[in-house]
Design a protein around this motif. Sequence first.
Motif, PDB file in Angstrom:
ATOM      1  N   PRO A  77      19.513   4.535  -7.260  1.00 42.75           N
ATOM      2  CA  PRO A  77      19.502   5.940  -6.821  1.00 42.75           C
ATOM      3  C   PRO A  77      19.587   6.012  -5.294  1.00 42.75           C
ATOM      4  N   GLU A  78      20.520   6.790  -4.791  1.00 45.81           N
ATOM      5  CA  GLU A  78      20.749   6.819  -3.342  1.00 45.81           C
ATOM      6  C   GLU A  78      20.284   8.128  -2.720  1.00 45.81           C
ATOM      7  N   ILE A  79      19.842   8.046  -1.481  1.00 51.98           N
ATOM      8  CA  ILE A  79      19.605   9.260  -0.707  1.00 51.98           C
ATOM      9  C   ILE A  79      20.153   9.095   0.700  1.00 51.98           C
ATOM     10  N   THR A  80      20.473  10.214   1.317  1.00 50.12           N
ATOM     11  CA  THR A  80      20.896  10.211   2.720  1.00 50.12           C
ATOM     12  C   THR A  80      19.645  10.274   3.607  1.00 50.12           C
ATOM     13  N   HIS A  85      12.279   2.449  -4.295  1.00 47.02           N
ATOM     14  CA  HIS A  85      12.513   3.597  -5.164  1.00 47.02           C
ATOM     15  C   HIS A  85      13.922   4.160  -4.966  1.00 47.02           C
ATOM     16  N   PHE A  86      14.350   4.146  -3.734  1.00 46.04           N
ATOM     17  CA  PHE A  86      15.675   4.687  -3.408  1.00 46.04           C
ATOM     18  C   PHE A  86      16.402   3.758  -2.446  1.00 46.04           C
ATOM     19  N   LEU A  87      17.711   3.842  -2.496  1.00 39.83           N
ATOM     20  CA  LEU A  87      18.549   3.194  -1.516  1.00 39.83           C
ATOM     21  C   LEU A  87      18.970   4.264  -0.518  1.00 39.83           C
ATOM     22  N   LEU A  88      18.732   4.004   0.754  1.00 39.99           N
ATOM     23  CA  LEU A  88      19.106   4.976   1.763  1.00 39.99           C
ATOM     24  C   LEU A  88      20.468   4.605   2.322  1.00 39.99           C
ATOM     25  N   ARG A  89      21.397   5.541   2.245  1.00 41.29           N
ATOM     26  CA  ARG A  89      22.726   5.253   2.774  1.00 41.29           C
ATOM     27  C   ARG A  89      23.083   6.261   3.862  1.00 41.29           C
ATOM     28  N   ILE A  90      23.394   5.735   5.032  1.00 42.44           N
ATOM     29  CA  ILE A  90      23.751   6.588   6.169  1.00 42.44           C
ATOM     30  C   ILE A  90      25.224   6.972   6.048  1.00 42.44           C
ATOM     31  N   PRO A  91      25.542   8.254   6.045  1.00 37.58           N
ATOM     32  CA  PRO A  91      26.949   8.671   5.989  1.00 37.58           C
ATOM     33  C   PRO A  91      27.707   8.052   7.160  1.00 37.58           C
ATOM     34  N   CYS A  92      28.817   7.432   6.897  1.00 38.54           N
ATOM     35  CA  CYS A  92      29.593   6.814   7.986  1.00 38.54           C
ATOM     36  C   CYS A  92      30.995   6.454   7.527  1.00 38.54           C
ATOM     37  N   ASN A  93      31.769   5.981   8.470  1.00 38.68           N
ATOM     38  CA  ASN A  93      33.130   5.486   8.278  1.00 38.68           C
ATOM     39  C   ASN A  93      33.126   4.395   7.200  1.00 38.68           C
ATOM     40  N   ASP A 143       0.814  -1.224   0.000  1.00 36.84           N
ATOM     41  CA  ASP A 143       0.000   0.000   0.000  1.00 36.84           C
ATOM     42  C   ASP A 143       0.849   1.277   0.000  1.00 36.84           C
ATOM     43  N   CYS A 144       2.155   1.136  -0.180  1.00 38.90           N
ATOM     44  CA  CYS A 144       3.039   2.311  -0.049  1.00 38.90           C
ATOM     45  C   CYS A 144       3.276   3.003  -1.389  1.00 38.90           C
ATOM     46  N   GLN A 145       3.474   4.297  -1.321  1.00 39.53           N
ATOM     47  CA  GLN A 145       3.756   5.076  -2.527  1.00 39.53           C
ATOM     48  C   GLN A 145       5.246   5.334  -2.716  1.00 39.53           C
ATOM     49  N   LEU A 146       5.963   5.236  -1.633  1.00 35.81           N
ATOM     50  CA  LEU A 146       7.411   5.407  -1.709  1.00 35.81           C
ATOM     51  C   LEU A 146       8.076   4.362  -0.821  1.00 35.81           C
ATOM     52  N   VAL A 147       9.012   3.626  -1.388  1.00 37.24           N
ATOM     53  CA  VAL A 147       9.721   2.605  -0.612  1.00 37.24           C
ATOM     54  C   VAL A 147      11.218   2.926  -0.654  1.00 37.24           C
ATOM     55  N   VAL A 148      11.800   3.057   0.524  1.00 35.91           N
ATOM     56  CA  VAL A 148      13.219   3.386   0.636  1.00 35.91           C
ATOM     57  C   VAL A 148      13.911   2.227   1.346  1.00 35.91           C
ATOM     58  N   GLY A 149      14.934   1.667   0.720  1.00 37.64           N
ATOM     59  CA  GLY A 149      15.630   0.528   1.318  1.00 37.64           C
ATOM     60  C   GLY A 149      16.963   0.932   1.912  1.00 37.64           C
ATOM     61  N   ALA A 150      17.145   0.669   3.211  1.00 33.88           N
ATOM     62  CA  ALA A 150      18.416   1.009   3.850  1.00 33.88           C
ATOM     63  C   ALA A 150      19.434  -0.079   3.576  1.00 33.88           C
ATOM     64  N   SER A 151      20.626   0.345   3.235  1.00 31.94           N
ATOM     65  CA  SER A 151      21.637  -0.649   2.906  1.00 31.94           C
ATOM     66  C   SER A 151      23.026  -0.085   3.081  1.00 31.94           C
TER      67      SER A 151
END
Lengths: 256, 256
Positions: A102-105, A142-150, A85-93
Amino acid sequence: MVNFAIFSNKGSTLLSHIKIVLVETTHPGNIGAVARAMKNMKINNLWLVAPKSFPSAEATARASGADDVLAAATVCESLQEAVADCQLVVGASARSRAISWPEITPRACAEKVVINKPEQSVAIVFGRENSGLKNHELDLCHFLLRIPCNTEYSSLNIAAAVQVVCYELFVATGLQQTTLRVGDKGESPLATVAEMESFYTHLYEALADIGFMHPDKSKSIMRRLRRIYNRIQLDTKELDILRGILRMSQDNQKSK
Amino acid sequence: MVNFAIFSNKGSTLLSHIKIVLVETTHPGNIGAVARAMKNMKINNLWLVAPKSFPSAEATARASGADDVLAAATVCESLQEAVADCQLVVGASARSRAISWPEITPRACAEKVVINKPEQSVAIVFGRENSGLKNHELDLCHFLLRIPCNTEYSSLNIAAAVQVVCYELFVATGLQQTTLRVGDKGESPLATVAEMESFYTHLYEALADIGFMHPDKSKSIMRRLRRIYNRIQLDTKELDILRGILRMSQDNQKSK
């Protein structure tokens, strides 16, 4: 100082369109810690895709008061079902992919989800502790979420990753209010320039009384002292205390 | 898209002036989780004030590869000892206080520490899991760090709190690349906590000498004065001037 308390009521509405989805989580303690991290940031909608062990006492213990989030969690068999039922799916990896997605922070994600399009229903998906999301699951994102880190030590604990993402979402609900600022309640008002000038005159006199003001140095010393006290932005109550000290020092001089 | 990988090498230098201090942590698992959260964000300097159990197998297990941070951790007996060489001390706290301390958010803290004044030595202090920091420990802090969160469920797990704060610090190292500020040339270094403590002792004595310190009020007055002077972050030259004033005032008293 920004008073975040004022965002709290609005926050729950602003974030109710967001679900956190955990895929095949192995350690039940992590599920509990995720629930706590979510509730800390007013996000309550948790979906569990084929968890290894749930419900569990360990999850409840680590949830530490967020057991309502656990109790309301939806368990399902596939990611497809969880995000249907979601309109936007962001996968953390944390993993790099052969095919670049496509990546987002987290911050850009929060902007997208809370500020730009708060009406869409959103899933933020966290993969297995050891192996993350599989390619067929990423296909749903829709996007890959990437947390800024070491880059040399990039694997966050899953609850820590959820904490960072939910924190950014919550902070964005505050920014969405157009960064409204409220003065600290119960604080005294900041001193005016006139009050500060009167303080500096008093300070000069008191310092002269104790013999601190050499005529050739007084100007530069007063400038330094102004620099100090202007930098603090004293409130009127604090100014009262400092002037009390000056008065007491002068009274002492007179009684000599 | 910002590629955070490019910040990674610079990050370690930019963050090496920051230490994370945990006060009387009860659960060794939390210490391990904190080490992991730190290393994820390239922060390696961990101080433990009177931990209940350390080293411990549970800490090492939860550190999950950040055992180098644990192995290099410094254990000491008091917060005073841990922050003696620091120029800025920020205390994390969820509790509201009777005397309101100057507060900053993790983002404002990161801006202050990484972007505006990257040369100062900084401690970020996290209190006990259940009861946070005591007032005499807060007295050592320049700012209270408050993580924006659900006011009705505001107690983050300590490692989650460290994760959010270290994440903001790390993100700021990325931002710092574009907003790099050149340090003020010719400025004196900021005073350390040890120097400020020595100033407060001197201030107390000088105020007692002029009769300003009523026994029943001295504690709250000293706390207010600490709040004022901690807020400014005095440099050593400014501290010299203020101590010169105190000495002169005392000499005057003696000559009475």
